[in-house]
Design an enzyme around this catalytic site. Structure first.
Site, PDB file in Angstrom:
ATOM      1  N   LYS A  69     -32.308   9.045 -18.132  1.00  0.00           N
ATOM      2  CA  LYS A  69     -32.649  10.473 -18.092  1.00  0.00           C
ATOM      3  C   LYS A  69     -32.084  11.164 -19.321  1.00  0.00           C
ATOM      4  CE  LYS A  69     -28.368  12.254 -17.306  1.00  0.00           C
ATOM      5  NZ  LYS A  69     -27.677  13.220 -18.208  1.00  0.00           N
TER       6      LYS A  69
ATOM      7  N   ALA B 214     -23.227   7.032 -22.477  1.00  0.00           N
ATOM      8  CA  ALA B 214     -24.096   7.682 -23.452  1.00  0.00           C
ATOM      9  C   ALA B 214     -24.661   9.018 -22.997  1.00  0.00           C
ATOM     10  CB  ALA B 214     -25.258   6.744 -23.806  1.00  0.00           C
TER      11      ALA B 214
ATOM     12  N   ALA C 255     -27.216   8.429 -17.921  1.00  0.00           N
ATOM     13  CA  ALA C 255     -27.196   8.039 -16.504  1.00  0.00           C
ATOM     14  C   ALA C 255     -27.611   6.594 -16.286  1.00  0.00           C
ATOM     15  CB  ALA C 255     -28.066   8.975 -15.668  1.00  0.00           C
TER      16      ALA C 255
ATOM     17  N   SER D 152     -25.949   5.202 -13.130  1.00  0.00           N
ATOM     18  CA  SER D 152     -26.519   5.908 -11.976  1.00  0.00           C
ATOM     19  C   SER D 152     -27.948   5.464 -11.707  1.00  0.00           C
ATOM     20  CB  SER D 152     -26.479   7.419 -12.210  1.00  0.00           C
ATOM     21  OG  SER D 152     -25.148   7.882 -12.299  1.00  0.00           O
ATOM     22  N   ALA D 153     -28.706   5.236 -12.775  1.00  0.00           N
ATOM     23  CA  ALA D 153     -30.083   4.762 -12.627  1.00  0.00           C
ATOM     24  C   ALA D 153     -30.106   3.390 -11.961  1.00  0.00           C
ATOM     25  CB  ALA D 153     -30.769   4.705 -13.986  1.00  0.00           C
TER      26      ALA D 153
ATOM     27  N   ASP E 143     -25.078  11.862 -10.650  1.00  0.00           N
ATOM     28  CA  ASP E 143     -26.432  11.718 -11.192  1.00  0.00           C
ATOM     29  C   ASP E 143     -27.341  10.857 -10.324  1.00  0.00           C
ATOM     30  OD1 ASP E 143     -26.109  13.339 -13.430  1.00  0.00           O
ATOM     31  OD2 ASP E 143     -25.461  11.686 -14.721  1.00  0.00           O
TER      32      ASP E 143
END
Length: 280
Positions: A8, A94, A97, A100-101, A133
């Protein structure tokens, strides 16, 4: 089962307050881009086994994909084990996410494998226990995220817009960035209403010129090279450039693929982790 975990970017990020427990209250517009990790998952007899193509990433319970599997198995009393192979393409630390992804992809895949009847709202509750996230990554697309990230309101899709994404050679700690943010010293905040209207009307130039991330007040002050990256992207013809999340990744929108390709070719020489991609 083979699944993709999409990165994202933040089209905006505003900090609107702070809870008593120390968590910052956010108002941000998130956007999925066509840069993704690939997760190959299959059942095993017991336990959780993770391996990854990036040796510097942990494969134990420090990995958010591991935490997601562990949480799901405990909640739904899953007796099988799970093996997860992660091909990591999203840069780490970075502001994209990536972890989280991966966690969101694991939750959705295990839902499909074991309890397909449960709704996304259940996954979002679990996701919030893993990271702020993760709820957005479960929904994806274009969305307004509020609270600490758990209130996700889908917006009109802002798809198929070209962008260059650059992750410099260093990472940043999200925790440290928020710790060093003084909300009272933030002079300019995102005009969220204007940005949502630009998204609704699909006005890339309006959105690009009005993107704002208040965390730049911390990260760009500490890492001056990020200001240089933004300047270079604009010099190559970008409509606007912004830091994603707590950084250090910088992205820029282009309305012309040739300009974007020229920019990519030049910036790739200086920055190994340079990508040309699109919103999806």
């Amino acid at each position: 089962m083979l699944v993709k975990a999409y990165a994202k970017i933040n089209l905006s990020l505003d900090v609107v307050g702070k809870r008593e427990d120390g968590y910052h209250l956010l108002k941000m517009i998130m956007q999925t881009i066509d840069l993704y990790d690939v997760l190959k998952m299959h059942k095993i007899k017991n336990g959780i086994h993770i391996d990854c193509n990036k040796k510097y990433l942990p494969c134990d319970n420090r990995n958010l994909a591991y935490k997601a599997a562990e949480l799901f198995m405990h909640k739904y009393n899953i007796k099988d084990g799970i093996s997860i192979n992660i091909v990591k393409n999203i840069p780490a630390a970075a502001g994209l996410a990536g972890g989280s992804a991966d966690a969101a992809a694991v939750l959705k895949a295990m839902r499909d494998m074991y309890v397909p009847e449960i709704h996304n709202s259940e996954l979002i509750k679990m996701g919030l226990d893993i990271g702020a996230d993760v709820p957005y990554c479960i929904i994806g697309g274009t969305a307004l995220c509020e609270g600490i990230g758990e209130i996700v309101t889908p917006l009109i899709p802002f798809r198929n817009h070209i962008l260059i994404l650059i992750k410099p050679f260093f990472g940043v700690s999200t925790k440290e960035v928020y710790k060093n943010l003084d909300i009272n010293k933030v002079v300019r905040h995102p005009n969220t209403k204007l940005l949502i209207d630009a998204i609704r009307r699909n006005k890339l130039s309006v959105l690009s010129k009005n993107m704002k991330n208040v965390l730049e007040n911390v990260t760009l002050r500490k890492h001056f090279i990020l200001r240089e990256v933004k300047r270079e992207l604009i010099d190559f013809g970008a409509l606007g450039a912004l830091m994603s999340g707590s950084g250090p990744s910088i992205f820029a929108f282009f309305d012309d693929m040739l300009k974007a390709q020229i920019c990519y070719d030049k910036m790739k020489i200086k920055y190994k982790e340079t990508f040309i991609t699109r919103t999806i």
